[in-house]
Scaffold this active site. Structure first.
Site: not given
Ligand code: HEM
Length: 253
Positions: A60, A180-181
Site C-alpha cells: 500500500h 495473498h499467500t
Molecule cells: C488488485 C490488487 C489488490 C486488491 C484489490 C487487494 C485487496 C485486498 C483486501 C480487500 C484485503 C483485505 C485487507 C484486510 O482485511 O485488512 C487484502 C489483504 C492483503 N493483501 Fe491485498 N489486494 C491487492 C493486491 C495486493 C498485493 C500486490 C499485495 C502484496 C504484494 C497484497 C498483499 C496483501 C496481504 C499480505 C493481505 C493480508 C493482510 C492481513 O491479513 O493483515 N495485496 N488485499
C-alpha cells in the site's frame, strides 16, 4: 560500496545478525503466526499475523508510485494519518506495522527501508524466496497521491493502476497471488465481505485467503482453482474477483 557506510552496516545487522530470543525484527515474525498488536490483545488465535500486515503495508505504501512522473513509491508516506484515512487504506494493519518497524529506523536507516526490510524478511522467513534487498530509500515528507487498487474496482482499472505503478499484467498477477499467500480479509474493515466468523481460531474474524495463511506457498492459487478458498466459498465472491484474475491466467508462481 564505499566503506564506511553506516547505513549498510545497520541494514546488514538488522537483516543478518539474528539471535534467537532477541528483540530484533525477526522476533516479530518468528514464529510466522506471531501477532503483536497491543490494542487487540495480540495474543491467542486472532487469525492475524504481523507478517501479513507488514507485506500489505509495504504494498500500500509503494502503490502510490506513478512511473510516468516518478512520484510516490515505497517512501513511508503511509505513516501520515491523512493517507491512512483514505478508503483504499482501510484497516489497522498499517499502524500495527509502523509501531514495530519504524522503531528500527535510525539517523542512517529510513522508515521506508525498514518497511522494505520487514517485507523481505517476512517473505523469506515464512517459506518464500530470498529477495534481493537494497537500502537508501528516502522518507516522504507529506502524503502521496492516492493509487492503491480496491476490491470493488474492475479488472481494467486494476490493470491500469498496476501499469501506473510500473507493473505488467503478468507482474500484477504474480504480486497479487504471492501477496495473498499471506493473511486474509478481516471482518472489521470489510464487514460486507466477511461476516462475524465466531471462530475461536480466528477471533478477529479473518477469512484467510488459504489454509496456510502464514506461509508462502501456492495454496492460495490451488484454493482458487478448486474453489475451496474460504473467501470464494463463504463470502460475496464477485467483490473479491481478483482471485479470478489469478484463475484466468493460471497462477504462475
Ligand atoms: C488488485 C490488487 C489488490 C486488491 C484489490 C487487494 C485487496 C485486498 C483486501 C480487500 C484485503 C483485505 C485487507 C484486510 O482485511 O485488512 C487484502 C489483504 C492483503 N493483501 Fe491485498 N489486494 C491487492 C493486491 C495486493 C498485493 C500486490 C499485495 C502484496 C504484494 C497484497 C498483499 C496483501 C496481504 C499480505 C493481505 C493480508 C493482510 C492481513 O491479513 O493483515 N495485496 N488485499
Amino acid at each position: 560500496y564505499l566503506w564506511p557506510s553506516p547505513m549498510l552496516d545497520e541494514l546488514e545487522s538488522l537483516l543478518y545478525e539474528i539471535t534467537p530470543g532477541t528483540t530484533g525484527i525477526a522476533s516479530f515474525i518468528q514464529p510466522c503466526d506471531t501477532f503483536s498488536f497491543a490494542s487487540t490483545g495480540g495474543s491467542g488465535p486472532t487469525g492475524r499475523s504481523n507478517a501479513a500486515d507488514w507485506i500489505r503495508t509495504a504494498y500500500h505504501d509503494m502503490a502510490t508510485h506513478n512511473i510516468a512522473d516518478g512520484t510516490g513509491g515505497l517512501d513511508a508516506s503511509i505513516r501520515f494519518a491523512e493517507e491512512r484515512a483514505r478508503a483504499e487504506n482501510v484497516g489497522d494493519g498499517f499502524v500495527n506495522t509502523l509501531n514495530v518497524l519504524a522503531g528500527f529506523a535510525t539517523r542512517y536507516v529510513s522508515i521506508a527501508d525498514t518497511l522494505a526490510l520487514g517485507t523481505v524478511m517476512a517473505v523469506e522467513f515464512c517459506g518464500g524466496p530470498q529477495i534481493p534487498f537494497r537500502g537508501g530509500r528516502v522518507d516522504a515528507t507529506e502524503p502521496n497521491l492516492p493509487g492503491v487498487p480496491e476490491p470493488e474496482q474492475t479488472l481494467d482499472s486494476h490493470i491500469a493502476t498496476f501499469a501506473k505503478q510500473g507493473f505488467t499484467q503478468d507482474e500484477m498477477i504474480g504480486l497479487v497471488a504471492c501477496g495473498h499467500t499471506f493473511g486474509g480479509v478481516q471482518h472489521a474493515p470489510f464487514p460486507d465481505i466477511v461476516p462475524e466468523l465466531n471462530d475461536p481460531n480466528s477471533t478477529e474474524s479473518v477469512a484467510h485467503f488459504d489454509s496456510t495463511n502464514t506461509h508462502f506457498d501456492n495454496n492460495m492459487c490451488v484454493a482458487v482453482l478448486y474453489e475451496s478458498s474460504h473467501i470464494t466459498t463463504s463470502v460475496q465472491r464477485n467483490r473479491v474477483y481478483f482471485w479470478h484474475h489469478s484463475k484466468s491466467t493460471g497462477c504462475r508462481f
